[in-house]
Design an enzyme around this catalytic site. Structure first.
Site, PDB file in Angstrom:
ATOM      1  N   MET A   3      46.689 -10.121 -32.478  1.00 29.60           N
ATOM      2  CA  MET A   3      47.874  -9.349 -32.845  1.00 29.60           C
ATOM      3  C   MET A   3      48.007  -8.173 -31.882  1.00 29.60           C
ATOM      4  O   MET A   3      48.613  -7.149 -32.216  1.00 29.60           O
ATOM      5  CB  MET A   3      47.776  -8.895 -34.303  1.00 29.60           C
ATOM      6  CG  MET A   3      47.738 -10.107 -35.245  1.00 29.60           C
ATOM      7  SD  MET A   3      48.300  -9.757 -36.918  1.00 29.60           S
ATOM      8  CE  MET A   3      47.028  -8.656 -37.457  1.00 29.60           C
ATOM      9  N   GLY A   4      47.454  -8.329 -30.699  1.00 35.10           N
ATOM     10  CA  GLY A   4      47.591  -7.292 -29.675  1.00 35.10           C
ATOM     11  C   GLY A   4      46.672  -6.114 -29.914  1.00 35.10           C
ATOM     12  O   GLY A   4      45.678  -6.231 -30.638  1.00 35.10           O
ATOM     13  N   ALA A   5      47.025  -4.954 -29.290  1.00 38.11           N
ATOM     14  CA  ALA A   5      46.139  -3.778 -29.292  1.00 38.11           C
ATOM     15  C   ALA A   5      44.751  -4.247 -28.862  1.00 38.11           C
ATOM     16  O   ALA A   5      43.755  -4.068 -29.577  1.00 38.11           O
ATOM     17  CB  ALA A   5      46.129  -3.095 -30.650  1.00 38.11           C
ATOM     18  N   HIS A  33      38.275  -8.453 -28.020  1.00 42.26           N
ATOM     19  CA  HIS A  33      39.156  -9.536 -27.542  1.00 42.26           C
ATOM     20  C   HIS A  33      38.688 -10.025 -26.176  1.00 42.26           C
ATOM     21  O   HIS A  33      38.686 -11.227 -25.902  1.00 42.26           O
ATOM     22  CB  HIS A  33      40.606  -9.048 -27.433  1.00 42.26           C
ATOM     23  CG  HIS A  33      41.237  -8.723 -28.749  1.00 42.26           C
ATOM     24  ND1 HIS A  33      41.661  -7.464 -29.082  1.00 42.26           N
ATOM     25  CD2 HIS A  33      41.522  -9.518 -29.818  1.00 42.26           C
ATOM     26  CE1 HIS A  33      42.191  -7.479 -30.303  1.00 42.26           C
ATOM     27  NE2 HIS A  33      42.117  -8.714 -30.770  1.00 42.26           N
ATOM     28  N   GLN A  85      51.302 -12.052 -42.860  1.00 44.43           N
ATOM     29  CA  GLN A  85      49.927 -11.934 -43.341  1.00 44.43           C
ATOM     30  C   GLN A  85      49.593 -10.531 -43.857  1.00 44.43           C
ATOM     31  O   GLN A  85      48.467 -10.260 -44.238  1.00 44.43           O
ATOM     32  CB  GLN A  85      48.927 -12.361 -42.264  1.00 44.43           C
ATOM     33  CG  GLN A  85      48.801 -11.421 -41.082  1.00 44.43           C
ATOM     34  CD  GLN A  85      47.916 -12.019 -39.996  1.00 44.43           C
ATOM     35  OE1 GLN A  85      48.331 -12.926 -39.284  1.00 44.43           O
ATOM     36  NE2 GLN A  85      46.695 -11.525 -39.867  1.00 44.43           N
ATOM     37  N   ASP A 110      35.959 -11.639 -38.729  1.00 45.97           N
ATOM     38  CA  ASP A 110      36.825 -12.144 -39.801  1.00 45.97           C
ATOM     39  C   ASP A 110      36.274 -13.506 -40.219  1.00 45.97           C
ATOM     40  O   ASP A 110      36.897 -14.547 -39.979  1.00 45.97           O
ATOM     41  CB  ASP A 110      38.262 -12.277 -39.277  1.00 45.97           C
ATOM     42  CG  ASP A 110      38.801 -10.931 -38.833  1.00 45.97           C
ATOM     43  OD1 ASP A 110      39.019 -10.063 -39.684  1.00 45.97           O
ATOM     44  OD2 ASP A 110      38.974 -10.727 -37.611  1.00 45.97           O
ATOM     45  N   GLN A 168      38.343 -15.645 -42.468  1.00 43.39           N
ATOM     46  CA  GLN A 168      39.468 -16.203 -41.708  1.00 43.39           C
ATOM     47  C   GLN A 168      39.003 -17.410 -40.885  1.00 43.39           C
ATOM     48  O   GLN A 168      39.673 -18.443 -40.840  1.00 43.39           O
ATOM     49  CB  GLN A 168      40.062 -15.132 -40.791  1.00 43.39           C
ATOM     50  CG  GLN A 168      41.049 -15.674 -39.776  1.00 43.39           C
ATOM     51  CD  GLN A 168      41.785 -14.573 -39.019  1.00 43.39           C
ATOM     52  OE1 GLN A 168      42.746 -14.037 -39.508  1.00 43.39           O
ATOM     53  NE2 GLN A 168      41.332 -14.248 -37.820  1.00 43.39           N
ATOM     54  N   SER A 223      37.682  -3.528 -33.504  1.00 43.32           N
ATOM     55  CA  SER A 223      38.880  -3.928 -34.245  1.00 43.32           C
ATOM     56  C   SER A 223      40.057  -3.112 -33.736  1.00 43.32           C
ATOM     57  O   SER A 223      39.894  -1.925 -33.389  1.00 43.32           O
ATOM     58  CB  SER A 223      38.668  -3.629 -35.740  1.00 43.32           C
ATOM     59  OG  SER A 223      39.894  -3.616 -36.412  1.00 43.32           O
ATOM     60  N   SER A 224      41.236  -3.725 -33.724  1.00 49.66           N
ATOM     61  CA  SER A 224      42.429  -2.976 -33.298  1.00 49.66           C
ATOM     62  C   SER A 224      42.670  -1.795 -34.230  1.00 49.66           C
ATOM     63  O   SER A 224      43.226  -0.774 -33.840  1.00 49.66           O
ATOM     64  CB  SER A 224      43.660  -3.881 -33.312  1.00 49.66           C
ATOM     65  OG  SER A 224      43.431  -4.982 -32.471  1.00 49.66           O
TER      66      SER A 224
HETATM   67  O1  PAF Z   1      42.720 -12.105 -36.527  1.00 57.46           O
HETATM   68  C1  PAF Z   1      43.887 -11.829 -36.177  1.00 57.46           C
HETATM   69  O2  PAF Z   1      44.128 -10.990 -35.319  1.00 57.46           O
HETATM   70  C2  PAF Z   1      45.044 -12.545 -36.880  1.00 57.46           C
HETATM   71  O3  PAF Z   1      44.743 -12.795 -38.202  1.00 57.46           O
HETATM   72  C3  PAF Z   1      45.467 -13.834 -36.152  1.00 57.46           C
HETATM   73  C4  PAF Z   1      44.352 -14.854 -36.149  1.00 57.46           C
HETATM   74  C5  PAF Z   1      45.880 -13.508 -34.729  1.00 57.46           C
HETATM   75  C6  PAF Z   1      46.674 -14.463 -36.853  1.00 57.46           C
HETATM   76  O4  PAF Z   1      47.780 -13.612 -36.844  1.00 57.46           O
END
Ligand code: PAF
Length: 282
Positions: A29-31, A36, A60, A151, A154, A186-187
């Site tokens: 989701m950027g940032a 990353h 989400q 996560d 997730q 984390s962002s």
């Molecule tokens: O983990 C994240 O940043 C988000 O949940 C993802 C996997 C990009 C989905 O929007």
């Protein structure tokens, strides 16, 4: 290179696949931060070309303020990625491009793995994650997709999503990247000031303590000890601390020596909600 439309991205990926390239996807989701970058480096160990999607997925977020305040800076992300690895392609679509008019989630039967912890405290969150990832997998058609273990719930939900939607993508979990004090990258950390960054270290300290106690203590004792740690730090508000087996992610107080266990935490440092987890016996 930044690509913004589905059509341009699919055309590009198709031509790369004709050259027999293995395509990896790192959804974000950027940032972007070091966590990353470590996912991208990990992905390049398996893939010839890595696509990083940058899309703050509205479906989400169960909390509109959290969505509003989510850090966004595509230019900075692009500069960071280009310096890090100029081959990497950024896919930065609009919500219209991803959802084609109707910005809402489908609902998925993820089973027990999304019932507790994030699933309990963030209603609809995993349906939103599933909805965007299903679309991203359909657009990018990657051979492999990479997700951080920070996560963990997730990661398990994405594996289930791929199974129930018959997607042809291999999901690969990557170790959590941490700063020198153990704080998971984390962002959301961008929203913390220096004092809050220091306070946030309690999360990793608590997980490490739980891991140290695992061998000799029962789960009730561990849970009570961690809750006391947070009660003594009034500036951080614990939302949950749970121990669950990796198999079903259902919080338990009963230890079975044949199971792999993880401890999971969500806590608020100021207004910022952070999550983390750690394997306890493997
Ligand atoms: O983990 C994240 O940043 C988000 O949940 C993802 C996997 C990009 C989905 O929007």
């Amino acid at each position: 290179m930044v690509i913004e439309t589905k059509k341009s991205l699919s055309d590009f990926i198709e031509s790369e696949k004709k050259e027999k390239k293995i395509i990896g996807l790192v959804p974000t989701m950027g940032a972007l931060h070091d966590g990353h970058l470590s996912l991208i480096d990990f992905a390049y160990e398996f893939c010839d070309l890595v696509v990083v999607s940058v899309f703050v997925n509205p479906t989400q977020f169960n909390n509109p303020t959290d969505l509003d305040k989510y850090p966004r800076n595509l230019q900075k992300d692009e500069a960071l990625l280009t310096t890090h690895n100029s081959k990497t392609v950024i896919f930065a679509p609009s919500a219209e491009e991803v959802y084609a008019g109707k910005i809402q989630s489908e609902s998925y039967d993820f089973g027990s793995i999304v019932k507790f912890m994030e699933g309990e405290f963030r209603t609809g969150h995993f349906d939103g994650v599933g909805s965007v990832l299903k679309r991203l997998f359909d657009i990018v058609k990657p051979h492999k997709a990479f997700f951080g273990e920070k996560d963990f719930q997730q990661l398990m939900a994405v594996k289930k999503l791929v199974e129930i939607t018959n997607q042809e993508v291999e999901i690969i979990g990557c170790p959590t990247s941490r700063n020198e004090f153990g704080l998971a990258q984390s962002s959301r950390n961008f929203r913390l000031n220096d004092d809050e960054l220091k306070l946030a270290e309690i999360i990793h300290k608590a997980l490490t303590k739980a891991k140290l106690m695992f061998e000799d203590s029962d789960f009730e004792t561990i849970i009570a000890e961690i809750k006391t740690m947070f009660e003594n730090e009034k500036k951080v508000e614990l939302e949950y601390f749970s121990i669950a087996s990796e198999a079903d992610l259902t919080p338990t107080k009963i230890k079975d020596k044949n199971q792999k266990y993880r401890a999971f935490i969500a806590a608020f440092v100021g207004e910022v909600r952070l999550i983390d987890n750690m394997a306890l016996n493997y």
